[in-house]
Design a protein around this motif. Structure first.
Motif, mmCIF file in Angstrom:
data_model
loop_
_atom_site.group_PDB
_atom_site.id
_atom_site.type_symbol
_atom_site.label_atom_id
_atom_site.label_comp_id
_atom_site.label_asym_id
_atom_site.label_seq_id
_atom_site.Cartn_x
_atom_site.Cartn_y
_atom_site.Cartn_z
ATOM 1 N N SER A 17 0.955 -1.370 -0.382
ATOM 2 C CA SER A 17 -0.104 -0.041 0.119
ATOM 3 C C SER A 17 0.880 1.192 -0.479
ATOM 4 O O SER A 17 2.181 1.232 0.804
ATOM 5 C CB SER A 17 -0.993 0.107 1.071
ATOM 6 O OG SER A 17 -1.345 0.983 1.931
ATOM 7 N N GLY A 18 0.421 1.905 -1.074
ATOM 8 C CA GLY A 18 1.103 3.315 -0.563
ATOM 9 C C GLY A 18 1.474 4.026 0.109
ATOM 10 O O GLY A 18 0.884 4.307 1.085
ATOM 11 N N MET A 19 2.462 4.388 0.744
ATOM 12 C CA MET A 19 3.216 4.324 2.192
ATOM 13 C C MET A 19 2.870 4.239 3.363
ATOM 14 O O MET A 19 2.601 4.530 4.587
ATOM 15 C CB MET A 19 2.750 6.034 2.523
ATOM 16 C CG MET A 19 3.539 7.384 1.242
ATOM 17 S SD MET A 19 2.955 8.870 1.506
ATOM 18 C CE MET A 19 3.809 9.655 2.732
ATOM 19 N N CYS A 20 2.446 2.710 2.868
ATOM 20 C CA CYS A 20 1.616 1.994 3.796
ATOM 21 C C CYS A 20 0.923 2.577 4.822
ATOM 22 O O CYS A 20 0.116 2.794 6.116
ATOM 23 C CB CYS A 20 2.832 2.107 5.125
ATOM 24 S SG CYS A 20 2.104 0.216 5.929
ATOM 25 N N LYS A 21 -0.428 3.103 4.347
ATOM 26 C CA LYS A 21 -1.848 4.167 4.923
ATOM 27 C C LYS A 21 -2.573 3.288 4.387
ATOM 28 O O LYS A 21 -3.119 2.780 5.524
ATOM 29 C CB LYS A 21 -2.189 4.965 3.182
ATOM 30 C CG LYS A 21 -1.032 6.210 2.990
ATOM 31 C CD LYS A 21 -1.071 6.864 5.196
ATOM 32 C CE LYS A 21 -0.077 8.217 4.810
ATOM 33 N NZ LYS A 21 0.102 9.360 4.979
ATOM 34 N N LYS A 22 -2.556 1.717 3.758
ATOM 35 C CA LYS A 22 -4.111 1.345 4.007
ATOM 36 C C LYS A 22 -5.198 1.406 4.125
ATOM 37 O O LYS A 22 -5.575 1.441 4.911
ATOM 38 C CB LYS A 22 -3.425 0.551 4.882
ATOM 39 C CG LYS A 22 -2.051 -0.361 4.598
ATOM 40 C CD LYS A 22 -1.893 -1.984 5.754
ATOM 41 C CE LYS A 22 -0.650 -2.153 5.428
ATOM 42 N NZ LYS A 22 -0.623 -3.220 3.974
ATOM 43 N N THR A 23 -5.680 2.665 3.073
ATOM 44 C CA THR A 23 -6.895 3.434 3.604
ATOM 45 C C THR A 23 -8.022 2.629 3.382
ATOM 46 O O THR A 23 -9.035 3.048 2.635
ATOM 47 C CB THR A 23 -6.495 4.741 2.855
ATOM 48 O OG1 THR A 23 -5.885 4.478 1.552
ATOM 49 C CG2 THR A 23 -6.289 5.976 3.528
ATOM 50 N N ALA A 70 -12.331 7.880 -1.468
ATOM 51 C CA ALA A 70 -11.850 8.843 -2.714
ATOM 52 C C ALA A 70 -10.920 9.775 -3.067
ATOM 53 O O ALA A 70 -10.221 10.146 -3.787
ATOM 54 C CB ALA A 70 -12.663 9.150 -3.147
ATOM 55 N N ASP A 71 -10.365 10.348 -1.882
ATOM 56 C CA ASP A 71 -8.886 11.915 -1.725
ATOM 57 C C ASP A 71 -8.071 10.819 -1.741
ATOM 58 O O ASP A 71 -6.668 11.954 -1.096
ATOM 59 C CB ASP A 71 -9.367 12.477 -0.684
ATOM 60 C CG ASP A 71 -9.662 11.867 0.613
ATOM 61 O OD1 ASP A 71 -9.071 10.805 1.267
ATOM 62 O OD2 ASP A 71 -10.210 13.104 1.353
ATOM 63 N N SER A 72 -8.124 9.304 -1.886
ATOM 64 C CA SER A 72 -6.144 9.200 -1.661
ATOM 65 C C SER A 72 -5.522 9.041 -2.809
ATOM 66 O O SER A 72 -6.508 7.981 -3.963
ATOM 67 C CB SER A 72 -6.517 7.075 -1.018
ATOM 68 O OG SER A 72 -5.266 6.417 -1.171
ATOM 69 N N PRO A 73 -4.784 9.018 -2.483
ATOM 70 C CA PRO A 73 -3.999 9.512 -3.990
ATOM 71 C C PRO A 73 -2.872 8.164 -4.157
ATOM 72 O O PRO A 73 -2.842 8.149 -5.924
ATOM 73 C CB PRO A 73 -2.184 10.559 -3.192
ATOM 74 C CG PRO A 73 -2.316 10.348 -2.115
ATOM 75 C CD PRO A 73 -3.456 9.455 -1.464
ATOM 76 N N TYR A 74 -2.997 7.232 -3.920
ATOM 77 C CA TYR A 74 -2.976 5.378 -4.369
ATOM 78 C C TYR A 74 -3.893 4.381 -4.156
ATOM 79 O O TYR A 74 -3.992 3.556 -4.073
ATOM 80 C CB TYR A 74 -1.881 5.356 -3.598
ATOM 81 C CG TYR A 74 -1.238 5.906 -3.058
ATOM 82 C CD1 TYR A 74 -0.265 6.635 -4.148
ATOM 83 C CD2 TYR A 74 -0.313 7.249 -1.221
ATOM 84 C CE1 TYR A 74 1.915 7.687 -3.874
ATOM 85 C CE2 TYR A 74 0.806 7.679 -1.856
ATOM 86 C CZ TYR A 74 1.041 8.358 -2.549
ATOM 87 O OH TYR A 74 2.824 9.176 -2.412
#
Length: 171
Positions: A39-45, A88-92
């Protein structure tokens, strides 16, 4: 060749499923595979919604089909869906969900479960009829669905691999 490489080279999309349900234990393992995806930057959104009720799957397919103008659309009649959604606003979000789907597909293959990527919902998930249904299935309104994993036991053999693309090594 090791098992991971064999799975990568032999997994195929399945577009015809039997009526045999995928056991909950396997669906739980597949969601664990998804949760362990990069997951991008490990955000896991993300959130993963599992639907194993054929009637609910059919309703979703029908709503999608109507919105797309595709009479009889049935997502190949899977016995289960895993629906990754992401803020929806997650860049990744799209890339994260794609990685999770690939983990689901490879894990499913390891259990003898067929899979296919359903991507038609990506551009219509905020259409009111679709969004209403997704919300009713527990997908947050501020989430986008980029694709879904349609799952079930294969009815017949998947088609042969069709090579394509290019590889270039630059030393």
């Amino acid at each position: 060749m090791n098992e991971v490489m064999q799975a990568l080279l032999n997994r195929r999309s399945v577009r015809k499923f039997t009526d045999q349900p995928v056991p909950r234990e396997i669906l739980e393992d597949l969601t664990q595979a998804a949760l362990h995806a990069p997951s991008g930057m490990c955000k896991k959104t993300w959130k993963f919604t599992v639907i194993s009720d054929p009637a609910k799957i059919a309703v979703l397919a029908d709503v999608i089909g109507k919105e797309l103008g595709r009479d009889g659309y049935d997502m190949y009649k899977p016995t289960a869906l895993i629906i990754p959604s992401n803020l929806a606003d997650s860049p990744y979000g799209m890339e994260d969900d794609a990685c999770a789907l690939e983990n689901i597909f490879l894990a499913a293959y390891s259990y003898g479960v067929g899979s296919v990527w359903i991507n038609q919902i990506r551009t219509i998930c905020d259409v009111p009829a679709v969004r209403s249904l997704l919300t009713g299935y527990g997908i947050p309104e501020n989430h986008v669905v980029y694709g879904m994993a349609a799952l079930g036991y294969p009815d017949g053999e998947a088609g042969p691999y069709k090579p394509g693309g290019e590889v270039a090594f630059v030393d």
